[in-house]
Write an enzyme that holds these catalytic residues in place. Structure first.
Site, PDB file in Angstrom:
ATOM      1  N   HIS A 148      52.120 -65.516  84.356  1.00  0.00           N
ATOM      2  CA  HIS A 148      53.572 -65.661  84.233  1.00  0.00           C
ATOM      3  C   HIS A 148      54.100 -66.657  85.276  1.00  0.00           C
ATOM      4  O   HIS A 148      53.396 -67.573  85.682  1.00  0.00           O
ATOM      5  CB  HIS A 148      54.215 -64.280  84.370  1.00  0.00           C
ATOM      6  CG  HIS A 148      55.399 -64.045  83.499  1.00  0.00           C
ATOM      7  ND1 HIS A 148      55.334 -64.028  82.131  1.00  0.00           N
ATOM      8  CD2 HIS A 148      56.701 -63.810  83.805  1.00  0.00           C
ATOM      9  CE1 HIS A 148      56.524 -63.793  81.620  1.00  0.00           C
ATOM     10  NE2 HIS A 148      57.379 -63.661  82.628  1.00  0.00           N
ATOM     11  N   GLU A 197      56.986 -69.700  80.673  1.00  0.00           N
ATOM     12  CA  GLU A 197      57.978 -70.747  80.455  1.00  0.00           C
ATOM     13  C   GLU A 197      57.723 -71.989  81.303  1.00  0.00           C
ATOM     14  O   GLU A 197      58.463 -72.969  81.213  1.00  0.00           O
ATOM     15  CB  GLU A 197      59.379 -70.199  80.762  1.00  0.00           C
ATOM     16  CG  GLU A 197      59.797 -69.087  79.821  1.00  0.00           C
ATOM     17  CD  GLU A 197      61.109 -68.422  80.227  1.00  0.00           C
ATOM     18  OE1 GLU A 197      61.616 -68.739  81.335  1.00  0.00           O
ATOM     19  OE2 GLU A 197      61.625 -67.600  79.455  1.00  0.00           O
ATOM     20  N   GLU A 329      59.384 -63.566  73.959  1.00  0.00           N
ATOM     21  CA  GLU A 329      60.516 -62.947  74.656  1.00  0.00           C
ATOM     22  C   GLU A 329      61.785 -63.203  73.868  1.00  0.00           C
ATOM     23  O   GLU A 329      61.996 -64.301  73.346  1.00  0.00           O
ATOM     24  CB  GLU A 329      60.695 -63.517  76.070  1.00  0.00           C
ATOM     25  CG  GLU A 329      59.575 -63.200  77.027  1.00  0.00           C
ATOM     26  CD  GLU A 329      59.840 -63.744  78.429  1.00  0.00           C
ATOM     27  OE1 GLU A 329      61.030 -64.011  78.736  1.00  0.00           O
ATOM     28  OE2 GLU A 329      58.885 -63.900  79.194  1.00  0.00           O
ATOM     29  N   TRP A 365      61.919 -58.654  75.371  1.00  0.00           N
ATOM     30  CA  TRP A 365      61.839 -58.634  76.831  1.00  0.00           C
ATOM     31  C   TRP A 365      62.542 -57.385  77.325  1.00  0.00           C
ATOM     32  O   TRP A 365      63.711 -57.154  77.022  1.00  0.00           O
ATOM     33  CB  TRP A 365      62.493 -59.873  77.460  1.00  0.00           C
ATOM     34  CG  TRP A 365      62.381 -59.788  78.956  1.00  0.00           C
ATOM     35  CD1 TRP A 365      63.330 -59.382  79.829  1.00  0.00           C
ATOM     36  CD2 TRP A 365      61.198 -60.046  79.727  1.00  0.00           C
ATOM     37  NE1 TRP A 365      62.837 -59.375  81.113  1.00  0.00           N
ATOM     38  CE2 TRP A 365      61.523 -59.778  81.086  1.00  0.00           C
ATOM     39  CE3 TRP A 365      59.909 -60.484  79.421  1.00  0.00           C
ATOM     40  CZ2 TRP A 365      60.599 -59.945  82.119  1.00  0.00           C
ATOM     41  CZ3 TRP A 365      58.992 -60.645  80.450  1.00  0.00           C
ATOM     42  CH2 TRP A 365      59.340 -60.376  81.784  1.00  0.00           C
TER      43      TRP A 365
END
Length: 588
Positions: A148, A197, A329, A365
């Site tokens: 992440h 991301e 998400e 999420w």
């Protein structure tokens, strides 16, 4: 999502042991009862099996590396963002609530001394992640494991120093070699995801690499593609079940539009050329003022439905090529009072219907918010019923055509019942100020489409119709909001809706900016450009723009001293009012 104040974490006990459910929980990742690798499954068929998903947010990706060091108890990292330790009971409750897939975001550098060149992941961290994987398998769920935000080490890829960039790739390959080797005996119920991301603009982040920011937009795309390819090659090279494991490829910024850009390419899966075992991961939080922040209290206009439907349809670019799509998400922020935002059910219903229609796997999420991990239930009964009806078990007996038809009916009825918001006709041009305060609590019509209803309660806007060459003044008054002011700025732009189509080549020249009624000294020269070929804009403050586009227009024809940040966010302070006076004229 990456780090954020609204991402919080978990708790439960080890009550439902894996015996009697036909799953093995021992170390080494033994196959589950249904643990074979179903090599005949296509990417699209596999996504159908994933049903609904939920994230174990703010848990194993909670970042304590900088405060705890690398040798604390694993539970200290797991709970450092305020959520209790995960248990079998919690995960089983997720499945019973209608979730079929568990996404486990992980910060592997929590217990890695990478700053000193040691990329070894502490065995205790690998053990704990494996324990959670087994919780999911015991609950008859699929499970996704990724790397992440992880403290922002990804910014090393954007370092001005080639040696640092090389170290970043070396660490990434070492990390995934260890992860893949450790879990390679698990069945195809386990999915590896290349990133979160950060594969995109955030390769230029300066959290760790202070000299980052060296990559151009094209180079960010090239680097993201190379990382994804190395991810596939690294996992496949570990052999065993990993030769045919489904791998989830992070899209560019995990943003739908940016991922659909031709510069983003899916990697090659040489070991499975006839039947690539690759999936695409994107996220969806549109509009962010409603989904993530508190600046938009409602959702549900005709334009809202149309924009959601149109954005999600873009992903057919990938399903038409045979890639299954996972929306890793999405969600609508739960208020601090644990109350749902107005229209949350409407938003989720239309979103899940889109996923049913196109065959995407949605993964909510959640950080102990919508699903309360303390009592293992969804906090709202209507939302709970929605997820139950969208679970794999509820839809297993239905054909794909039936699922699509039902979804299409729900979407069409919702769109027909919606009310149009204020906007522009194709032959109208309107000027306004897009604005986000630095704390994201206030916003006004951010985006290239003029939407004056998209605003925080209490904002009074002075927008002006553009009729051709002339001098105009636009403004925002924040004194009627709860705070009475906007706390500085994180984004602002002067925009002219339909400016590019009705007045092509025209130039905005800012004559004066007033902040709280006083003249403001701009930090540089304004320039005129467009992101979408329809809306003309001049950035007032846009730190995401790292260089002025070559096609930008200025009043003197030179880009020297042109800047996307005319305002100084660090010194702007409380903004009660902002007014911008500008001239608008045809270019030379």
């Amino acid at each position: 999502m990456s780090k954020g104040t609204w991402k919080r974490r978990t708790l439960c006990l080890l009550g439902v042991m894996l015996l009697g459910i036909g799953m093995l929980a021992g170390c080494g990742g033994e196959k589950t009862k249904k643990g074979e690798m179903r090599t005949e499954l296509t990417s699209l068929e596999f996504v159908d099996l994933l049903g609904n998903g939920i994230n174990l947010g703010n848990t194993m990706e909670a970042y304590g590396h900088t405060t705890l060091g690398t040798n604390a108890e694993v539970s200290a990292y797991e709970t450092c963002w305020g959520v209790p330790e995960t248990t079998q009971e919690m995960v089983t409750g997720m499945h019973e609530a209608g979730f079929d897939t568990l996404r486990v975001p992980v910060a592997w550098t929590n217990m890695m001394d990478y700053e000193n060149g040691d990329y070894t992941i502490n065995e205790a961290y690998l053990d704990r992640v494996e324990e959670i994987i087994n919780y999911a398998l015991a609950a008859d769920m699929y499970v996704i494991v990724n790397d992440h935000w992880d403290g922002g080490w990804w910014g090393m890829f954007g370092s001005a120093t080639q040696e640092t960039r090389d170290q970043a790739m070396e660490m990434y390959i070492s990390m995934w070699t260890q992860i893949a080797e450790r879990y390679k005996n698990f069945s195809d119920h386990l999915i590896f995801e290349s990133a979160n991301e950060e594969l995109g603009n955030r390769l230029n982040d300066t959290d760790v690499a202070k000299d980052s920011g060296a990559l151009s937009p094209d180079e960010c795309y090239e680097t993201a593609n190379r990382i994804n390819q190395n991810f596939v090659d690294t996992v496949r090279a570990t052999g065993g079940n990993n030769e045919h494991r489904f791998l989830l490829i992070a899209g560019y910024n995990t943003d739908i539009a940016m991922t659909c850009d031709s510069r983003f390419t899916m990697p090659t899966d040489e070991m499975n050329m006839d039947n690539p075992k690759l999936l695409l991961s994107v996220h969806y939080y549109d509009p962010s003022g409603y989904c993530i922040n508190t600046s938009l209290p409602t959702w549900g206009s005709t334009q809202d439905y149309e924009e959601q439907n149109e954005k999600l349809s873009m992903l057919e670019k990938f399903t038409s090529q045979g890639y299954g799509v996972i929306i890793g998400e999405y969600g609508v922020l739960i208020e601090q009072t644990n109350q749902l935002k107005e229209n949350t059910l409407d938003y989720l219903t239309n979103f899940l219907s889109n996923c049913d229609y196109y065959g995407y796997c949605p993964v909510l999420w959640d950080c102990n918010n919508m699903y309360n991990r303390n009592n293992c239930v969804i906090i709202d009964s209507e939302v709970a019923a929605l997820y139950t009806t969208h679970s794999y078990a509820a839809q297993e007996s239905m054909s794909k055509d039936e699922i699509r038809q039902n979804a299409q009916t729900v979407m069409a009825e919702a769109l027909a019942a919606s009310e149009p918001a204020a906007g522009l006709a194709d032959d109208e041009a309107m000027a306004w100020i897009m604005y986000n305060s630095s704390d994201w609590s206030l916003m006004y019509s951010v985006g290239d489409v003029y939407k004056p209803d998209d605003k925080t309660e209490g904002i009074v806007a002075t927008d002006v119709e553009i009729t051709g060459e002339g001098t105009y003044t636009v403004g925002l008054d924040f004194t009627g909001t709860a705070a009475g002011y906007a706390d500085s700025v994180v984004f602002a732009a002067l925009a002219i809706g339909n400016g590019e189509t009705l007045y092509p080549g025209y130039i905005i020249n800012i004559r004066e900016i007033l902040i709280n009624g006083e003249p403001y000294q701009m930090k540089g020269k304004p320039y005129t450009a467009s992101d979408d070929g329809t809306c003309t804009r001049t950035n007032l403050y846009n730190a995401w723009v790292t260089s002025v586009p070559e096609e930008a227009r200025t009043i003197d024809g030179s880009l020297t001293a042109a800047t996307p940040c005319l305002l100084d966010a660090e010194t702007l302070g409380h903004v009660e009012t902002i007014e911008v006076t500008f001239s608008y004229k045809a270019g030379n």
